[in-house]
Motif scaffolding. Structure first.
Motif, PDB file in Angstrom:
ATOM      1  N   ALA A 280      11.273  11.158   6.013  1.00 35.29           N
ATOM      2  CA  ALA A 280      11.378  11.879   4.745  1.00 35.29           C
ATOM      3  C   ALA A 280      10.109  11.694   3.913  1.00 35.29           C
ATOM      4  O   ALA A 280       9.613  12.652   3.297  1.00 35.29           O
ATOM      5  CB  ALA A 280      12.606  11.405   3.977  1.00 35.29           C
ATOM      6  N   GLN A 281       9.575  10.477   3.885  1.00 28.08           N
ATOM      7  CA  GLN A 281       8.326  10.245   3.163  1.00 28.08           C
ATOM      8  C   GLN A 281       7.219  11.161   3.688  1.00 28.08           C
ATOM      9  O   GLN A 281       6.484  11.780   2.909  1.00 28.08           O
ATOM     10  CB  GLN A 281       7.886   8.790   3.318  1.00 28.08           C
TER      11      GLN A 281
ATOM     12  N   VAL B 162       0.842  -1.200   0.000  1.00 30.78           N
ATOM     13  CA  VAL B 162       0.000   0.000   0.000  1.00 30.78           C
ATOM     14  C   VAL B 162       0.873   1.245   0.000  1.00 30.78           C
ATOM     15  O   VAL B 162       0.636   2.206  -0.746  1.00 30.78           O
ATOM     16  CB  VAL B 162      -0.933   0.012   1.228  1.00 30.78           C
ATOM     17  N   ARG B 163       1.910   1.250   0.843  1.00 32.11           N
ATOM     18  CA  ARG B 163       2.803   2.408   0.952  1.00 32.11           C
ATOM     19  C   ARG B 163       3.483   2.700  -0.382  1.00 32.11           C
ATOM     20  O   ARG B 163       3.599   3.859  -0.801  1.00 32.11           O
ATOM     21  CB  ARG B 163       3.843   2.147   2.040  1.00 32.11           C
ATOM     22  N   ALA B 164       3.943   1.653  -1.052  1.00 31.64           N
ATOM     23  CA  ALA B 164       4.644   1.832  -2.324  1.00 31.64           C
ATOM     24  C   ALA B 164       3.726   2.400  -3.391  1.00 31.64           C
ATOM     25  O   ALA B 164       4.150   3.196  -4.236  1.00 31.64           O
ATOM     26  CB  ALA B 164       5.238   0.499  -2.779  1.00 31.64           C
TER      27      ALA B 164
ATOM     28  N   LEU C 276      12.443   2.761  -1.989  1.00 31.74           N
ATOM     29  CA  LEU C 276      11.091   2.977  -2.502  1.00 31.74           C
ATOM     30  C   LEU C 276      10.971   2.838  -4.007  1.00 31.74           C
ATOM     31  O   LEU C 276       9.856   2.834  -4.539  1.00 31.74           O
ATOM     32  CB  LEU C 276      10.597   4.359  -2.077  1.00 31.74           C
ATOM     33  N   GLY C 277      12.088   2.760  -4.692  1.00 32.18           N
ATOM     34  CA  GLY C 277      12.022   2.563  -6.134  1.00 32.18           C
ATOM     35  C   GLY C 277      11.897   3.833  -6.949  1.00 32.18           C
ATOM     36  O   GLY C 277      11.977   3.791  -8.178  1.00 32.18           O
ATOM     37  N   ILE C 278      11.695   4.981  -6.301  1.00 29.37           N
ATOM     38  CA  ILE C 278      11.637   6.257  -7.001  1.00 29.37           C
ATOM     39  C   ILE C 278      12.391   7.295  -6.171  1.00 29.37           C
ATOM     40  O   ILE C 278      12.452   7.184  -4.947  1.00 29.37           O
ATOM     41  CB  ILE C 278      10.192   6.735  -7.255  1.00 29.37           C
ATOM     42  N   PRO C 279      12.980   8.315  -6.807  1.00 26.17           N
ATOM     43  CA  PRO C 279      13.716   9.346  -6.061  1.00 26.17           C
ATOM     44  C   PRO C 279      12.773  10.276  -5.314  1.00 26.17           C
ATOM     45  O   PRO C 279      11.567  10.325  -5.591  1.00 26.17           O
ATOM     46  CB  PRO C 279      14.483  10.088  -7.158  1.00 26.17           C
ATOM     47  N   PRO C 280      13.309  11.048  -4.356  1.00 27.10           N
ATOM     48  CA  PRO C 280      12.453  11.906  -3.515  1.00 27.10           C
ATOM     49  C   PRO C 280      11.576  12.879  -4.283  1.00 27.10           C
ATOM     50  O   PRO C 280      10.398  13.042  -3.954  1.00 27.10           O
ATOM     51  CB  PRO C 280      13.471  12.641  -2.636  1.00 27.10           C
TER      52      PRO C 280
ATOM     53  N   ARG D 125      19.012  10.928  -1.821  1.00 26.80           N
ATOM     54  CA  ARG D 125      18.471  10.256  -3.009  1.00 26.80           C
ATOM     55  C   ARG D 125      18.816   8.763  -3.103  1.00 26.80           C
ATOM     56  O   ARG D 125      17.908   7.944  -3.327  1.00 26.80           O
ATOM     57  CB  ARG D 125      18.949  10.998  -4.263  1.00 26.80           C
ATOM     58  N   PRO D 126      20.084   8.318  -2.946  1.00 27.81           N
ATOM     59  CA  PRO D 126      20.382   6.890  -3.157  1.00 27.81           C
ATOM     60  C   PRO D 126      19.634   5.950  -2.213  1.00 27.81           C
ATOM     61  O   PRO D 126      18.981   5.008  -2.677  1.00 27.81           O
ATOM     62  CB  PRO D 126      21.904   6.816  -2.987  1.00 27.81           C
TER      63      PRO D 126
END
Length: 322
Positions: free
Chosen positions: A269-270, A170-172, A303-307, A296-297
């Motif tokens: 951060a999320q 769900v989060r992703a 999460l599979g995507i950058p901020p 970023r890394p």
């Protein structure tokens, strides 16, 4: 990830079936969440005998899995028994169409029997990991983790780890806010990383934070994530040697101090990316990273995507819209 298929068949564990419903069935008590469509799928017209003497007639046939966004396989009480050929074929067909598949507990045996886990990391309940590895030697079994996955195929360990995986998915797809709201409604922990240990030798904390130096450390760290924390610095707060602190922290939480710290920084951060207009550099420094470049890394790996893309996807989004 709006349309979710739950596959049921004889011998499905009622707890796992219930978890899927709790996470993805729409509830009037959870306003503002994504409008999921949960499809309970099984052999058409066939009454399914769940564990514990329960029965359920599927609402959909197995063909309804093909256009789902996600298909979840509950655990089964007898993982050594061969799977229903029709169910195995439906799982293969869904995977070939690009549908994400996830299994809870011993449901990994069904994905493995379908040939979908060959050469991939997978886990299951710790009591079954040796059995999974022996029966399916081509599967890369990870016995120590809560959940794992790649390439649209996910597996989880037993009981609570299935909840962790469901919330991760769900989060992703919908962001931290949606996952946290579901966790709050379920009265469960909103976040445990997949790499955390399946079981903890001493899982019961001390009665109060004042009596528990590790709890005090975690509280102080969370209140000052922008501090350059090290194991030495955290150990000093606990009045322990570094070695003793690291050993006791891992025994208590199931993860290492630095892994826990990174998890908390990414999670914070999320939240800031979703809920504030702070520049990404400011978000990074508030969470303990030197800059957006250093955030970023690990953020992208997790999460599979950058901020910045994460913010574009989830910032200001009402969970029930889009």
């Amino acid at each position: 990830m709006r349309t979710v298929g739950c596959v049921i068949f004889d011998g499905v564990r009622p707890f796992d079936y219930a978890v899927i419903g709790e996470v993805w069935a729409n509830r009037e008590s959870r306003p503002g969440l994504p409008a999921f469509e949960l499809r309970i799928c099984g052999p058409a017209g066939a009454r399914v005998r769940l564990g514990g003497g329960l029965e359920r007639v599927p609402d959909f046939g197995l063909d309804a899995l093909a256009d789902c966004d996600l298909v979840v396989v509950p655990g089964m009480e007898r993982p050594d028994e061969p799977g229903d050929p029709a169910v195995l074929a439906a799982l293969r067909a869904a995977h070939e169409r690009g549908v994400t598949l996830a299994s809870l507990c011993a449901g990994a045996f069904l994905l493995a029997e379908a040939g979908l886990l060959d050469g991939r990391p997978a886990t299951t309940h710790w009591a079954f990991t040796d059995r999974l590895a022996r029966r399916f030697p081509a599967v890369d079994v990870h016995p120590e983790v809560l959940f794992t996955g790649e390439g649209g195929l996910w597996t989880s360990a037993g009981v609570a780890a299935g909840i962790d995986l469901c919330l991760h998915l769900v989060r992703a797809a919908h962001g931290e806010r949606a996952a946290a709201a579901i966790a709050r409604a379920m009265v469960t922990a909103p976040f445990r990383s997949g790499g955390q240990a399946q079981f903890i030798p001493s899982p019961v904390p001390q009665p109060t934070e004042a009596d528990d130096p590790l709890a005090r450390v975690r509280t102080e760290v969370l209140a000052a994530l922008d501090t350059p924390w090290t194991v030495r610095r955290m150990a000093a707060l606990a009045v322990m040697s570094e070695r003793t602190f690291a050993r006791r922290f891992t025994a208590t939480t199931g993860t290492t101090p630095l892994r826990w710290l990174l998890d908390q920084r990414i999670l914070t951060a999320q939240r800031l990316l979703e809920d504030t207009d702070l520049p990404v550099d400011t978000v990074a420094t508030r969470c303990g990273f030197s800059s957006a470049v250093s955030l970023r890394p690990p953020f992208t790996t997790r999460l599979g995507i950058p901020p910045r893309e994460y913010r574009r996807t989830f910032r200001g989004r009402d969970a029930g819209v889009s």
